[in-house]
Design a protein around this motif. Structure first.
Motif, PDB file in Angstrom:
ATOM      1  N   SER A 232       0.911  -1.199  -0.066  1.00  0.00           N
ATOM      2  CA  SER A 232      -0.070   0.042  -0.091  1.00  0.00           C
ATOM      3  C   SER A 232       0.781   1.189  -0.136  1.00  0.00           C
ATOM      4  O   SER A 232       0.264   2.319  -0.334  1.00  0.00           O
ATOM      5  CB  SER A 232      -0.891  -0.031   1.234  1.00  0.00           C
ATOM      6  OG  SER A 232      -0.052   0.012   2.302  1.00  0.00           O
ATOM      7  N   ASN A 233       2.219   1.240   0.082  1.00  0.00           N
ATOM      8  CA  ASN A 233       2.938   2.361   0.227  1.00  0.00           C
ATOM      9  C   ASN A 233       3.616   2.828  -1.174  1.00  0.00           C
ATOM     10  O   ASN A 233       4.548   2.623  -1.396  1.00  0.00           O
ATOM     11  CB  ASN A 233       4.101   2.088   1.240  1.00  0.00           C
ATOM     12  CG  ASN A 233       5.070   3.246   1.666  1.00  0.00           C
ATOM     13  OD1 ASN A 233       4.778   4.461   0.929  1.00  0.00           O
ATOM     14  ND2 ASN A 233       5.806   3.117   2.679  1.00  0.00           N
ATOM     15  N   ALA A 234       2.589   3.219  -1.875  1.00  0.00           N
ATOM     16  CA  ALA A 234       2.949   3.815  -3.337  1.00  0.00           C
ATOM     17  C   ALA A 234       3.998   4.691  -3.335  1.00  0.00           C
ATOM     18  O   ALA A 234       4.902   4.503  -4.109  1.00  0.00           O
ATOM     19  CB  ALA A 234       1.630   4.068  -3.870  1.00  0.00           C
ATOM     20  N   VAL A 235       4.212   5.663  -2.432  1.00  0.00           N
ATOM     21  CA  VAL A 235       5.108   6.519  -2.551  1.00  0.00           C
ATOM     22  C   VAL A 235       6.580   6.059  -2.452  1.00  0.00           C
ATOM     23  O   VAL A 235       7.640   6.206  -3.063  1.00  0.00           O
ATOM     24  CB  VAL A 235       5.139   7.512  -1.266  1.00  0.00           C
ATOM     25  CG1 VAL A 235       6.276   8.358  -1.250  1.00  0.00           C
ATOM     26  CG2 VAL A 235       3.756   8.439  -1.652  1.00  0.00           C
ATOM     27  N   ALA A 236       6.675   4.988  -1.489  1.00  0.00           N
ATOM     28  CA  ALA A 236       7.976   4.282  -1.121  1.00  0.00           C
ATOM     29  C   ALA A 236       8.269   3.488  -2.368  1.00  0.00           C
ATOM     30  O   ALA A 236       9.623   3.260  -2.818  1.00  0.00           O
ATOM     31  CB  ALA A 236       8.159   3.354   0.244  1.00  0.00           C
ATOM     32  N   ILE A 237       7.394   2.635  -2.948  1.00  0.00           N
ATOM     33  CA  ILE A 237       7.760   1.843  -4.059  1.00  0.00           C
ATOM     34  C   ILE A 237       8.091   2.643  -5.038  1.00  0.00           C
ATOM     35  O   ILE A 237       9.043   2.202  -5.903  1.00  0.00           O
ATOM     36  CB  ILE A 237       6.232   0.954  -4.274  1.00  0.00           C
ATOM     37  CG1 ILE A 237       5.860   0.183  -3.490  1.00  0.00           C
ATOM     38  CG2 ILE A 237       6.561   0.346  -5.762  1.00  0.00           C
ATOM     39  CD1 ILE A 237       4.650  -0.499  -3.422  1.00  0.00           C
ATOM     40  N   ASN A 238       7.518   3.635  -5.416  1.00  0.00           N
ATOM     41  CA  ASN A 238       7.914   4.659  -6.495  1.00  0.00           C
ATOM     42  C   ASN A 238       9.450   4.971  -6.321  1.00  0.00           C
ATOM     43  O   ASN A 238      10.186   5.210  -7.228  1.00  0.00           O
ATOM     44  CB  ASN A 238       6.927   5.664  -6.746  1.00  0.00           C
ATOM     45  CG  ASN A 238       7.222   6.849  -7.809  1.00  0.00           C
ATOM     46  OD1 ASN A 238       7.400   6.033  -8.957  1.00  0.00           O
ATOM     47  ND2 ASN A 238       7.299   8.159  -7.633  1.00  0.00           N
ATOM     48  N   MET A 239       9.556   5.393  -5.056  1.00  0.00           N
ATOM     49  CA  MET A 239      11.071   5.827  -4.826  1.00  0.00           C
ATOM     50  C   MET A 239      11.939   4.909  -4.971  1.00  0.00           C
ATOM     51  O   MET A 239      13.055   5.166  -5.615  1.00  0.00           O
ATOM     52  CB  MET A 239      11.059   6.319  -3.329  1.00  0.00           C
ATOM     53  CG  MET A 239      12.404   6.935  -2.895  1.00  0.00           C
ATOM     54  SD  MET A 239      12.444   7.179  -1.157  1.00  0.00           S
ATOM     55  CE  MET A 239      12.445   5.645  -0.299  1.00  0.00           C
ATOM     56  N   TYR A 240      11.989   3.727  -4.346  1.00  0.00           N
ATOM     57  CA  TYR A 240      12.514   2.455  -4.584  1.00  0.00           C
ATOM     58  C   TYR A 240      12.835   2.166  -6.124  1.00  0.00           C
ATOM     59  O   TYR A 240      14.031   1.963  -6.626  1.00  0.00           O
ATOM     60  CB  TYR A 240      12.261   1.197  -4.018  1.00  0.00           C
ATOM     61  CG  TYR A 240      12.377   1.406  -2.126  1.00  0.00           C
ATOM     62  CD1 TYR A 240      13.363   2.081  -1.568  1.00  0.00           C
ATOM     63  CD2 TYR A 240      11.054   1.112  -1.503  1.00  0.00           C
ATOM     64  CE1 TYR A 240      13.312   2.329  -0.292  1.00  0.00           C
ATOM     65  CE2 TYR A 240      11.147   1.208  -0.280  1.00  0.00           C
ATOM     66  CZ  TYR A 240      12.356   1.787   0.380  1.00  0.00           C
ATOM     67  OH  TYR A 240      12.283   2.089   1.799  1.00  0.00           O
TER      68      TYR A 240
ATOM     69  N   ASP B 250       8.806  -7.809  -1.971  1.00  0.00           N
ATOM     70  CA  ASP B 250      10.390  -8.028  -1.783  1.00  0.00           C
ATOM     71  C   ASP B 250      10.903  -7.247  -3.014  1.00  0.00           C
ATOM     72  O   ASP B 250      10.873  -7.772  -4.215  1.00  0.00           O
ATOM     73  CB  ASP B 250      10.668  -9.548  -1.865  1.00  0.00           C
ATOM     74  CG  ASP B 250      12.234  -9.851  -1.623  1.00  0.00           C
ATOM     75  OD1 ASP B 250      13.076  -9.020  -1.716  1.00  0.00           O
ATOM     76  OD2 ASP B 250      12.680 -11.072  -1.401  1.00  0.00           O
ATOM     77  N   MET B 251      11.350  -6.178  -2.760  1.00  0.00           N
ATOM     78  CA  MET B 251      12.281  -5.427  -3.845  1.00  0.00           C
ATOM     79  C   MET B 251      13.785  -5.678  -3.788  1.00  0.00           C
ATOM     80  O   MET B 251      14.325  -5.688  -2.716  1.00  0.00           O
ATOM     81  CB  MET B 251      11.986  -3.929  -3.878  1.00  0.00           C
ATOM     82  CG  MET B 251      10.521  -3.748  -4.111  1.00  0.00           C
ATOM     83  SD  MET B 251      10.120  -1.939  -4.101  1.00  0.00           S
ATOM     84  CE  MET B 251      10.530  -1.611  -5.796  1.00  0.00           C
ATOM     85  N   ARG B 252      14.514  -5.681  -5.286  1.00  0.00           N
ATOM     86  CA  ARG B 252      15.724  -5.907  -5.256  1.00  0.00           C
ATOM     87  C   ARG B 252      16.478  -5.219  -6.164  1.00  0.00           C
ATOM     88  O   ARG B 252      15.859  -4.741  -7.131  1.00  0.00           O
ATOM     89  CB  ARG B 252      15.986  -7.462  -5.530  1.00  0.00           C
ATOM     90  CG  ARG B 252      15.665  -8.541  -4.717  1.00  0.00           C
ATOM     91  CD  ARG B 252      15.857  -9.609  -4.600  1.00  0.00           C
ATOM     92  NE  ARG B 252      15.668 -10.787  -3.699  1.00  0.00           N
ATOM     93  CZ  ARG B 252      15.797 -11.960  -3.895  1.00  0.00           C
ATOM     94  NH1 ARG B 252      16.734 -12.536  -4.750  1.00  0.00           N
ATOM     95  NH2 ARG B 252      15.561 -12.811  -2.536  1.00  0.00           N
ATOM     96  N   LYS B 253      17.730  -4.820  -6.095  1.00  0.00           N
ATOM     97  CA  LYS B 253      18.586  -4.264  -6.913  1.00  0.00           C
ATOM     98  C   LYS B 253      20.105  -5.271  -6.953  1.00  0.00           C
ATOM     99  O   LYS B 253      20.600  -5.330  -6.002  1.00  0.00           O
ATOM    100  CB  LYS B 253      18.792  -2.883  -6.456  1.00  0.00           C
ATOM    101  CG  LYS B 253      19.928  -1.919  -7.291  1.00  0.00           C
ATOM    102  CD  LYS B 253      19.895  -0.720  -6.819  1.00  0.00           C
ATOM    103  CE  LYS B 253      20.912   0.179  -7.578  1.00  0.00           C
ATOM    104  NZ  LYS B 253      20.972   1.690  -7.396  1.00  0.00           N
ATOM    105  N   ALA B 254      20.336  -5.464  -8.115  1.00  0.00           N
ATOM    106  CA  ALA B 254      21.716  -6.322  -8.343  1.00  0.00           C
ATOM    107  C   ALA B 254      22.738  -5.361  -8.230  1.00  0.00           C
ATOM    108  O   ALA B 254      22.725  -4.339  -8.480  1.00  0.00           O
ATOM    109  CB  ALA B 254      21.588  -6.802  -9.752  1.00  0.00           C
ATOM    110  N   MET B 255      23.954  -5.909  -7.759  1.00  0.00           N
ATOM    111  CA  MET B 255      25.080  -5.094  -7.507  1.00  0.00           C
ATOM    112  C   MET B 255      25.795  -5.640  -8.614  1.00  0.00           C
ATOM    113  O   MET B 255      25.821  -6.657  -9.210  1.00  0.00           O
ATOM    114  CB  MET B 255      25.676  -5.599  -5.997  1.00  0.00           C
ATOM    115  CG  MET B 255      24.613  -5.152  -4.648  1.00  0.00           C
ATOM    116  SD  MET B 255      25.038  -3.271  -4.569  1.00  0.00           S
ATOM    117  CE  MET B 255      23.461  -2.803  -5.404  1.00  0.00           C
ATOM    118  N   PRO B 256      27.092  -4.942  -8.722  1.00  0.00           N
ATOM    119  CA  PRO B 256      27.953  -5.367  -9.799  1.00  0.00           C
ATOM    120  C   PRO B 256      28.418  -6.894  -9.726  1.00  0.00           C
ATOM    121  O   PRO B 256      28.780  -7.413 -10.838  1.00  0.00           O
ATOM    122  CB  PRO B 256      29.327  -4.331  -9.586  1.00  0.00           C
ATOM    123  CG  PRO B 256      28.690  -3.172  -8.888  1.00  0.00           C
ATOM    124  CD  PRO B 256      27.556  -3.746  -8.203  1.00  0.00           C
TER     125      PRO B 256
END
Length: 174
Positions: A114-122, A145-151
Motif C-alpha cells: 500500500s506504500n505507493a510513495v516508497a515503491i515509486n522511490m525505490y 520484496d524489492m531487489r537491486k543487483a550489485m555489480p
C-alpha cells in the motif's frame, strides 16, 4: 548542512521524530542494539547542523553463495526533511557497503504494497519487485520484496521476478 555518519547507541535517545510515520516500522531497543553490534557499517544516520536527527538506515548482510546480499531493514526520513534526497544518499551508502565491503550479489528490502510513495522511490533508485510476500506485516498486509543487483551479479539473476507469491515462512533467512 546535512552530515551522514555512523549511527551510535546514544542516537536511540533522539530519533523519535524520525519514527513518527505510519509506514515506519519501529522496533524495540534490543533490536537496534543487536544491529549496531553485528552490522555497524550498515547503520547510518543523517543529522542537521544542530545535530538533530533527520533520517537513518539500518541493514545487514545475510545469505550464502549467490544469495549473499545486503538487506535494508529500515530506512526513514523525518517529514520536515523529505524531498532532500536523504533516503537516496542513505540507500547509496548501504549499497556501497554491500558491494565494496561484503561483495554482495544484491540488496533487498520489504515494503508494504500500500506504500505507493516508497515503491515509486525505490523504483527510481533501481529496485524492482522480485516477489510478493503474503501477510508479511503484523496487520496481515502483503509486502513486496524489492531487489537491486550489485555489480557482482553480472547476469542479474538475483532480480529475475518470481511468478507466484510466497508466505513469510517460505523466505530464506540466515
Amino acid at each position: 548542512m546535512t552530515s551522514l555518519r555512523r549511527f551510535a547507541a546514544h542516537d536511540l535517545l533522539q530519533f523519535n521524530n524520525v519514527n513518527l510515520d505510519y509506514f515506519t516500522e519501529t522496533y524495540g531497543l534490543n533490536f537496534y542494539l543487536d544491529y549496531l553490534a553485528k552490522w555497524p557499517e550498515y547503520c547510518q544516520m543523517a543529522v542537521g547542523p544542530a545535530q538533530q536527527a533527520m533520517g537513518y538506515i539500518f541493514g545487514k548482510v545475510e545469505g550464502e553463495g549467490e544469495k549473499w546480499h545486503g538487506h535494508v531493514t529500515a530506512v526513514t526520513v523525518a517529514p520536515p526533511y523529505r524531498r532532500l534526497r536523504l533516503a537516496e544518499k542513505l540507500m547509496g551508502l548501504l549499497e556501497d557497503v554491500t558491494d565494496k565491503q561484503h561483495r554482495g550479489y544484491f540488496v533487498d528490502l520489504f515494503v508494504r504494497v500500500s506504500n505507493a510513495v516508497a515503491i515509486n522511490m525505490y523504483t527510481k533508485f533501481g529496485y524492482t519487485v522480485y516477489r510478493r510476500v503474503l501477510g508479511y506485516y503484523s496487520n496481515d498486509e502483503d509486502a513486496f520484496d524489492m531487489r537491486k543487483a550489485m555489480p557482482r551479479d553480472v547476469a542479474k539473476k538475483s532480480i529475475i521476478p518470481l511468478k507466484k507469491p510466497v508466505r513469510p515462512e517460505d523466505l530464506e533467512f540466515e
